[in-house]
Scaffold this motif. Structure first.
Motif, PDB file in Angstrom:
ATOM      1  N   LEU A 102     -42.153  40.532 -19.282  1.00 49.61           N
ATOM      2  CA  LEU A 102     -41.839  39.309 -20.008  1.00 49.61           C
ATOM      3  C   LEU A 102     -43.145  38.540 -20.189  1.00 49.61           C
ATOM      4  O   LEU A 102     -44.061  38.670 -19.382  1.00 49.61           O
ATOM      5  N   HIS A 103     -43.234  37.745 -21.241  1.00 45.71           N
ATOM      6  CA  HIS A 103     -44.335  36.795 -21.295  1.00 45.71           C
ATOM      7  C   HIS A 103     -44.225  35.870 -20.085  1.00 45.71           C
ATOM      8  O   HIS A 103     -43.125  35.491 -19.687  1.00 45.71           O
ATOM      9  N   ARG A 104     -45.353  35.503 -19.490  1.00 51.51           N
ATOM     10  CA  ARG A 104     -45.318  34.633 -18.313  1.00 51.51           C
ATOM     11  C   ARG A 104     -44.560  33.329 -18.613  1.00 51.51           C
ATOM     12  O   ARG A 104     -43.760  32.858 -17.802  1.00 51.51           O
ATOM     13  N   THR A 105     -44.794  32.759 -19.788  1.00 49.22           N
ATOM     14  CA  THR A 105     -44.104  31.517 -20.145  1.00 49.22           C
ATOM     15  C   THR A 105     -42.602  31.743 -20.281  1.00 49.22           C
ATOM     16  O   THR A 105     -41.801  30.887 -19.880  1.00 49.22           O
ATOM     17  N   CYS A 106     -42.202  32.881 -20.812  1.00 45.01           N
ATOM     18  CA  CYS A 106     -40.768  33.196 -20.959  1.00 45.01           C
ATOM     19  C   CYS A 106     -40.141  33.422 -19.582  1.00 45.01           C
ATOM     20  O   CYS A 106     -38.997  33.032 -19.337  1.00 45.01           O
ATOM     21  N   ARG A 164     -32.169  37.052 -13.043  1.00 44.14           N
ATOM     22  CA  ARG A 164     -32.050  38.480 -13.328  1.00 44.14           C
ATOM     23  C   ARG A 164     -32.802  38.892 -14.588  1.00 44.14           C
ATOM     24  O   ARG A 164     -32.874  38.128 -15.557  1.00 44.14           O
ATOM     25  N   CYS A 165     -33.329  40.119 -14.572  1.00 42.83           N
ATOM     26  CA  CYS A 165     -33.975  40.690 -15.747  1.00 42.83           C
ATOM     27  C   CYS A 165     -32.972  40.748 -16.886  1.00 42.83           C
ATOM     28  O   CYS A 165     -31.852  41.265 -16.710  1.00 42.83           O
ATOM     29  N   PRO A 166     -33.315  40.261 -18.058  1.00 37.47           N
ATOM     30  CA  PRO A 166     -32.363  40.262 -19.177  1.00 37.47           C
ATOM     31  C   PRO A 166     -32.063  41.656 -19.722  1.00 37.47           C
ATOM     32  O   PRO A 166     -31.104  41.822 -20.475  1.00 37.47           O
ATOM     33  N   LEU A 167     -32.849  42.653 -19.317  1.00 36.18           N
ATOM     34  CA  LEU A 167     -32.626  44.011 -19.807  1.00 36.18           C
ATOM     35  C   LEU A 167     -31.752  44.838 -18.871  1.00 36.18           C
ATOM     36  O   LEU A 167     -30.842  45.542 -19.311  1.00 36.18           O
ATOM     37  N   CYS A 168     -32.032  44.776 -17.565  1.00 36.72           N
ATOM     38  CA  CYS A 168     -31.314  45.649 -16.627  1.00 36.72           C
ATOM     39  C   CYS A 168     -30.541  44.888 -15.565  1.00 36.72           C
ATOM     40  O   CYS A 168     -29.853  45.514 -14.742  1.00 36.72           O
ATOM     41  N   MET A 169     -30.655  43.559 -15.525  1.00 37.11           N
ATOM     42  CA  MET A 169     -29.941  42.692 -14.585  1.00 37.11           C
ATOM     43  C   MET A 169     -30.449  42.801 -13.153  1.00 37.11           C
ATOM     44  O   MET A 169     -29.876  42.220 -12.236  1.00 37.11           O
ATOM     45  N   HIS A 170     -31.528  43.546 -12.922  1.00 36.48           N
ATOM     46  CA  HIS A 170     -32.136  43.610 -11.589  1.00 36.48           C
ATOM     47  C   HIS A 170     -32.722  42.242 -11.247  1.00 36.48           C
ATOM     48  O   HIS A 170     -33.181  41.505 -12.123  1.00 36.48           O
ATOM     49  N   SER A 171     -32.709  41.884  -9.974  1.00 39.43           N
ATOM     50  CA  SER A 171     -33.302  40.606  -9.560  1.00 39.43           C
ATOM     51  C   SER A 171     -34.770  40.563  -9.966  1.00 39.43           C
ATOM     52  O   SER A 171     -35.528  41.496  -9.703  1.00 39.43           O
ATOM     53  N   ALA A 172     -35.161  39.464 -10.576  1.00 40.45           N
ATOM     54  CA  ALA A 172     -36.503  39.339 -11.122  1.00 40.45           C
ATOM     55  C   ALA A 172     -37.518  38.841 -10.108  1.00 40.45           C
ATOM     56  O   ALA A 172     -38.710  38.754 -10.415  1.00 40.45           O
ATOM     57  N   CYS A 219     -40.953  41.268 -25.992  1.00 35.33           N
ATOM     58  CA  CYS A 219     -40.416  40.454 -24.899  1.00 35.33           C
ATOM     59  C   CYS A 219     -38.919  40.233 -25.141  1.00 35.33           C
ATOM     60  O   CYS A 219     -38.526  39.797 -26.228  1.00 35.33           O
ATOM     61  N   PRO A 220     -38.054  40.544 -24.182  1.00 32.81           N
ATOM     62  CA  PRO A 220     -36.608  40.401 -24.380  1.00 32.81           C
ATOM     63  C   PRO A 220     -36.135  38.946 -24.460  1.00 32.81           C
ATOM     64  O   PRO A 220     -34.983  38.696 -24.814  1.00 32.81           O
ATOM     65  N   ILE A 221     -37.020  37.991 -24.142  1.00 33.41           N
ATOM     66  CA  ILE A 221     -36.644  36.577 -24.230  1.00 33.41           C
ATOM     67  C   ILE A 221     -36.943  36.019 -25.621  1.00 33.41           C
ATOM     68  O   ILE A 221     -36.060  35.516 -26.322  1.00 33.41           O
ATOM     69  N   CYS A 222     -38.197  36.126 -26.050  1.00 34.21           N
ATOM     70  CA  CYS A 222     -38.588  35.549 -27.344  1.00 34.21           C
ATOM     71  C   CYS A 222     -38.620  36.582 -28.465  1.00 34.21           C
ATOM     72  O   CYS A 222     -38.777  36.219 -29.642  1.00 34.21           O
TER      73      CYS A 222
END
Length: 275
Positions: free
Chosen positions: A182-186, A196-204, A159-162
């Motif tokens: 991503l984890h749902r909680t993240c 935005r997605c932390p990996l590609c910046m596309h709208s999440a 997961c790119p967040i945690c």
């Protein structure tokens, strides 16, 4: 988008005490050095000669991880007999788990679990509500079949967040429109700070309604005269297109997909009649 299927699956305890914070089970796993082991009432872990209710309890208390597939023996929580991993105690008939997988050695109450051969682990079902995407290498909800962007082996990335594992996590994974997980909680925490997605910046998520609100705000906020004819080159994070648009402090809209999820790509330009 809809979530993925999550892994089903977890510490030591007193005699007769059933399960742990992770699982409802009637056995402990036996962890034996240099030996294969398995799980049941008290599962025997094949590494440190100890008893743990589940692999998660083991991993939280040791400096190594329990290989669920190597568990061979368990201990009943009632009669304390150590025996081959199985669903029911051979001595006192205690039911170790309403659900038992003899591959993962998972014991738990019935949650409509199923073992996915392609994932290599058990998932919470019902099985008919999910399909395994061979390219993503992950079980996804049926409403995503043919309607998600595939990324090869996406669940094998952390997961790119945690920065923790997604594939074997007991936390539900959320599939972004770009295909990343991503984890749902993240994901829910991320939306408190951005979109935005932390990996590609596309709208999440679908930002159409917000873009229309931003259209109104831009129209109601004229720029000072010295900026009214300034144009800039922008790159769109949603469609990856490049366009030249009028500069505005509130945002610059992509001419291709009408998204405001853009970034300035080059220097400013001023029209000739203002030079």
């Amino acid at each position: 988008m809809a979530a993925t299927a999550r892994e089903d699956g977890a510490s030591g305890q007193e005699r007769g005490q059933r399960g742990c914070e992770h699982y409802d089970r009637g056995c402990l796993l036996k962890v034996t050095p240099s030996m294969d082991s398995s799980l049941t009432s008290f599962r025997q872990a094949p590494c440190c000669d100890k008893l743990y209710t589940c692999r998660l309890c083991h991993d939280n208390n040791e400096d190594h991880q329990l290989d669920r597939f190597k568990v061979k023996e368990v201990q009943c929580i009632n009669c304390e007999k150590i025996q081959h991993a199985q669903q029911t105690c051979e001595e006192c008939s205690t039911l170790f788990g309403e659900y038992y997988c003899d591959i993962c050695h998972l014991f738990d109450k019935d949650k409509k679990q199923y073992h996915c051969e392609n994932c290599g682990i058990c998932r919470i079902g019902p099985k008919e509500d999910f399909f395994h995407c061979l390219k993503c290498n992950l079980c996804l909800a049926m409403n995503l079949q043919g309607r998600h962007k595939c990324i090869e082996n996406v669940s094998r990335q952390n997961c790119p967040i945690c920065l923790e594992d997604i594939h074997t996590s007991r936390v539900v994974a959320h599939v972004l429109p770009c295909g990343h997980l991503l984890h749902r909680t993240c994901y829910e925490e991320m939306l408190k700070e951005g979109y935005r997605c932390p990996l590609c910046m596309h709208s999440a998520l679908d930002m159409t309604r917000y873009w229309r609100q931003l259209d109104d705000e831009v129209a109601q906020t004229p720029m000072p005269s010295e900026y009214q004819n300034m144009t800039v080159d922008i790159l769109c994070n949603d469609c990856n297109g490049r366009s030249t648009v009028q500069f505005h402090i509130l945002g610059m809209k992509c001419k291709i997909c009408e998204s405001y999820n853009t970034a300035q790509a080059g220097g400013r330009r001023i029209s000739l009649d203002q030079q």
